[in-house]
Design an enzyme around this catalytic site. Structure first.
Site, PDB file in Angstrom:
ATOM      1  N   GLU A 148     -73.567 -40.606 -24.743  1.00  0.00           N
ATOM      2  CA  GLU A 148     -73.463 -39.681 -25.888  1.00  0.00           C
ATOM      3  C   GLU A 148     -74.591 -38.653 -25.850  1.00  0.00           C
ATOM      4  OE1 GLU A 148     -70.665 -39.954 -27.093  1.00  0.00           O
ATOM      5  OE2 GLU A 148     -70.266 -42.019 -26.469  1.00  0.00           O
ATOM      6  N   MET A 178     -69.416 -41.462 -30.576  1.00  0.00           N
ATOM      7  CA  MET A 178     -69.012 -40.063 -30.617  1.00  0.00           C
ATOM      8  C   MET A 178     -70.235 -39.148 -30.649  1.00  0.00           C
ATOM      9  SD  MET A 178     -66.596 -37.946 -30.645  1.00  0.00           S
ATOM     10  CE  MET A 178     -66.971 -36.202 -30.570  1.00  0.00           C
TER      11      MET A 178
HETATM   12  N1  ARG Z   1     -66.010 -38.286 -26.931  1.00  0.00           N
HETATM   13  C1  ARG Z   1     -66.221 -39.675 -27.187  1.00  0.00           C
HETATM   14  C2  ARG Z   1     -66.975 -40.230 -25.992  1.00  0.00           C
HETATM   15  O1  ARG Z   1     -66.504 -40.289 -24.917  1.00  0.00           O
HETATM   16  C3  ARG Z   1     -65.000 -40.487 -27.369  1.00  0.00           C
HETATM   17  C4  ARG Z   1     -64.001 -39.947 -28.300  1.00  0.00           C
HETATM   18  C5  ARG Z   1     -62.757 -40.728 -28.187  1.00  0.00           C
HETATM   19  N2  ARG Z   1     -61.815 -40.260 -29.160  1.00  0.00           N
HETATM   20  C6  ARG Z   1     -60.650 -40.859 -29.333  1.00  0.00           C
HETATM   21  N3  ARG Z   1     -59.912 -40.394 -30.251  1.00  0.00           N
HETATM   22  N4  ARG Z   1     -60.256 -41.874 -28.663  1.00  0.00           N
HETATM   23  O2  ARG Z   1     -68.095 -40.508 -26.062  1.00  0.00           O
HETATM   24 ZN    ZN Z   2     -67.700 -39.116 -23.678  1.00  0.00          ZN
END
Ligand code: ARG
Ligand code: ZN
Length: 875
Positions: A301, A266
């Protein structure tokens, strides 16, 4: 008892917020089961007179004050998901709220949770509302300051986003730290971490000369496994400067690795939180795929800092704005650092393996969905991988320079704001002479994988080579309106006998613009392209590099495919011709039940094995036969058993026929191996070596070769490669090797995940019993997502065993969904997606599956997550 259907949210209902929280000061007094949260918010009034609806779930409310005055109970209305406040000031005000949360009871791992001694957060998309009452939507951007108070012994490390501005000692063995993040951000990017962690530090000097403090926090004892992640981070920072001119903005960049995490990682501002599987690696415990995955996820990320954080999404329907674009960026990063063709092949295979299946199933959705029940269900390969393909088509259309201009324009127009996919396409367009993307934008709104029927014809006497294309796209996922044709760029070439491309002259078409780059544009349902002055025999190479993410049926002959396999200058299409050929043959074998392998194919296959001009990693890909899921995708009724039989027969046939060649390559790689390296060349060698071993797994010498490799292995790629061959072929040394692997690694959960995965992934009929036993193993823990995915998830993805004709595989996965849903709905709903082939299952199996799903949907207290997937699957 039937559950009440949960609320559906629609894109068309979007409304800008009535209030914005411009600044928030948070104070946490951390305690396992009773954490106190105090929040002080500067609220900006956008529409005076409206009620203020705050999101809040699973919170224990204590008090609320406005401008210092405690609010009376009658101005507060609570539901399970909201706190509504009325009678508000009409000018900006300060809102103070206090509440409690229980991090230890939070097994959903959403919001603030405590796991293996570490407090951490996951707030995307809607976790922040499980920490405190807030306007938890991505178009509410706030500046965060956080004070963390915790026991000093238990939590010596206290982290949040941005810069540390103060820290100190308190009474009773406590201490505190205050962090401030100067960049306004949505709540989903907020993070907090506290615990006793080891630290690995390094630094990066940016293109403008600023020195950034880089920190990776891991469980103590794992510090030595962070080297690759740290190197990957520095490479990412450099790459984004070189390729996009994007520099890091804060003075510190932190990554924290935790064992219990719902997904990969994340991108919280300045404080990424990672699944430890994407941080920790050394040669003894990580495979080459792990090394590769770490580089790619660290990059992903990091790249979000600009595509996601500096420019974020207006609402969650826009998720692909940041995810599709960031996947495109991480794919390009990997391609620039490794072999471009191999990366492209792997990415496309990933797309076809998961996304095409999703796009043909009950949960199919456009990359910009129109509605959802549970947003967590929309972190899909459609939003991510197909989203990236859509960005890649824009890239193909505009070319590298045009695309870069578009990106620069995107940041110029939207830095610091929360925007839509329309805004992105707009930036791309205005930076490129107002390029007309109006038809192209249908990719954002229409679901499904388009199909192209392609017909090639050549009249050597007139020199005209004609390509006729008809596109179509079935309605999927509840689509009702008639679909319109897509605009897609097709890269192509006409390959001459000597392997060179014929020059391209297009007759009678207005859109000549891109033909010099070997690109034509499909826009109408039916298109015809006539190339002139083609006076010699050529073989068409169509959709090079998979320039459009589609399925293609064409009249290319097997002879032509065999020719392209060894002569196309486009590496991707060389591979693609091989796959197309193999799939065609296998489908014929499925239909006829034959186990014979066509001679011409076997010869072409053999030519690849012995061709030493081909790179090892590319060769390994070309020698890897299609999987069961590759085959069933093109079948009306999924013939799992027959497909497995055909693939097994072809594998065995080729393995025995070329046994000597496989042994020769295997031995030559083994005897020339130098010291362990993670560069592309060494990884390619290990890949080819282990592929040879897989084929040798079919021979009478299987146990000899595999056991020897298992004993001699000095790295995890070779060790696991050997174990896989031993387990999947039920070789004599199976029990002994599984036991020795276990006793060596039982204390390392990441390695035990591989041990579980290898066993759950075997197509052998013994796998079912094995999996039941492994559920009871001391290394298994159903509250840890990685372990559930490794064991139950791998089994659910094991097409042969999940779809076993007895129905036992289906019943087992259904029972696991029920059990896991009580602990972690996100993990459970991922398992539920294993049923996406329901409507194409053989009838008897389909009956069993339906009955199981009916019992799931009837469960009292079923999560929204599982409800949404299962109800769509049954519909
Ligand atoms: N934004 C994050 C990424 O793609 C993934 C978050 C996924 N969240 C979830 N609740 N599945 O790097
Ligand atoms: Zn992402």
């Amino acid at each position: 008892m039937k559950n009440e259907a949960p609320l559906i949210k629609y894109l068309k209902d979007y409304q800008a917020p009535h209030y914005l929280i411009e600044k928030i000061y948070l104070e946490f007094s951390l305690a396992d089961e009773d954490t106190l949260v105090k929040s002080t918010m500067d609220v900006k009034v956008k529409n005076a007179g409206e009620k203020l609806v705050l999101d809040g779930e699973e919170l224990i409310f204590i008090s609320a004050k406005i401008n210092g005055e405690e609010l009376a109970k009658d101005s507060l209305v609570f539901t399970n998901e909201t706190l509504t406040i009325s009678n508000l000031p009409t000018t900006d005000f300060v809102l103070e709220i206090q509440n409690r949360v229980n991090p230890k009871a939070n097994t959903a791992l959403d919001g603030l949770y405590k796991s293996s001694g570490i407090f951490c957060t996951q707030n995307e998309p809607e976790g922040f509302r499980r920490i405190t009452y807030f306007i938890d939507r991505p178009d509410n951007l706030s500046v965060y300051t956080t004070k963390i108070i915790a026991d000093k012994k238990q939590c010596p490390i206290l982290l949040s986003n941005g810069n540390l501005i103060e820290s100190g000692e308190l009474d009773n063995g406590k201490h505190f730290a205050v962090w401030n993040d100067p960049f306004p951000k949505p709540a989903y990017l907020y993070a907090l971490v506290a615990g006793d962690l080891g630290l690995v530090q390094d630094s990066f000097t940016t293109m403008s000369g600023r020195v950034i403090d880089l920190r990776i926090y891991v469980d103590k004892g794992n510090e030595s496994k962070c080297h690759h992640a740290m190197e990957s981070l520095k490479k990412s920072m450099k790459w984004d400067e070189d390729r996009f001119g994007l520099e890091y903005d804060l003075d510190i960049y932190m990554v924290v690795a935790v064992d219990s995490f719902n997904m990969g990682a994340m991108e919280n501002k300045g404080l990424n939180i990672f699944n430890s599987a994407y941080v920790l690696a050394d040669k003894e415990t990580a495979t080459d795929d792990n090394f590769y995955g770490i580089e790619s996820v660290i990059g992903h990320e990091y790249f979000h800092n600009w595509t996601g954080n500096r420019v974020t999404c207006r609402d969650w329907f826009q998720l692909t704005l940041k995810e599709g674009l960031t996947v495109f960026r991480d794919q390009e990063f990997s391609a620039d650092l490794n072999s471009r063709a191999v990366c492209r092949i792997n990415d496309v295979n990933g797309l076809r393996g998961f996304q095409f299946a999703e796009d043909a199933g009950p949960t199919a959705h456009p990359i910009k969905p129109k509605s959802y029940i549970e947003m967590n269900n929309f972190y899909t390969s459609t939003i991510y991988e197909k989203g990236s393909e859509v960005i890649r088509m824009i890239y193909t259309i505009l070319g590298p320079e045009g695309f870069r201009k578009g990106m620069d324009k995107y940041f110029e127009l939207f830095d610091g704001s929360a925007v839509t996919t329309e805004d992105f396409v707009h930036a791309m367009s205005v930076a490129n002479g107002n390029y007309d993307f109006s038809q192209f934008k249908l990719w954002y709104d229409q679901a499904g994988t388009p199909k192209l029927d392609v017909n090639f014809s050549h009249d050597i006497s007139t020199g005209e080579f004609k390509i006729s294309v008809k596109q179509s796209c079935e309605k999927v996922g509840g689509e009702t309106i008639e679909k319109k044709p897509f605009h897609m760029p097709i890269k192509l070439g006409l390959v001459k006998a000597n392997g060179e491309d014929h020059f391209l002259t297009l007759k009678d078409r207005a859109d000549q613009r891109d033909i010099s780059r070997g690109i034509v544009h499909l826009k109408n349902e039916v298109e015809e392209f006539i190339f002139t002055e083609v006076a010699e025999k050529v073989v068409p190479s169509f959709n090079r590099d998979f320039s459009a993410p589609v399925k293609i049926k064409s009249n290319t002959t097997k002879e032509d495919l065999a020719f392209l396999m060894s002569n196309d200058s486009n590496e991707f299409n060389r591979y693609e011709s091989f796959m197309t050929y193999a799939k065609e043959l296998l489908q014929e074998m499925v239909k006829t039940g034959s186990t014979n392998v066509e001679e011409k194919f076997a010869l072409a296959f053999g030519k690849i094995i012995t061709d030493d001009k081909i790179d090892d990693d590319f060769k390994s890909l070309c020698l890897t036969l299609p999987s069961i899921s590759d085959l069933v995708q093109d079948q009306e009724i999924h013939a799992y058993t027959e497909s497995k039989k055909a693939i097994d027969a072809m594998t065995k046939n080729l393995a025995l026929r070329y046994e000597d060649e496989f042994i020769k390559i295997y031995n030559s790689i083994v005897s020339n191996e130098g010291e362990f390296k993670v560069d592309a060349k060494s990884m390619g060698q290990r890949k080819l070596k282990n592929l040879c071993l897989t084929y040798l797994g079919e021979s009478s010498k299987a146990n000899e070769f595999a056991s020897k490799q298992f004993k001699a292995a000095t790295n995890m790629t070779d060790l696991l490669g050997a174990l896989k061959v031993i387990v999947h072929n039920n070789l004599a040394s199976k029990a002994e090797c599984l036991e020795s692997f276990y006793s060596r690694f039982k204390d390392q959960t990441l390695v035990m995940q591989k041990w579980l995965g290898v066993q759950a992934g075997s197509e052998d009929d013994s796998t079912y019993e094995t999996v039941l036993k492994l559920l009871e193993s001391d290394v298994y823990d159903k509250t840890v997502p990685n372990l559930v995915r490794a064991l139950v998830g791998t089994f659910a993805g094991n097409k042969a065993q999940f779809n076993h004709e007895s129905g036992r595989g289906i019943k087992f996965v259904a029972s696991q969904i029920k059990e896991v849903d009580k602990i972690n709905p996100q993990v459970a709903s991922r398992l539920a997606s294993a049923f996406k082939g329901l409507k194409k299952m053989p009838v008897d199996l389909q009956k069993v599956a339906r009955a199981e799903l009916e019992t799931i949907i009837a469960i009292d207290g079923l999560s929204k997550n599982v409800y949404e997937i299962v109800s769509k699957t049954l519909a």
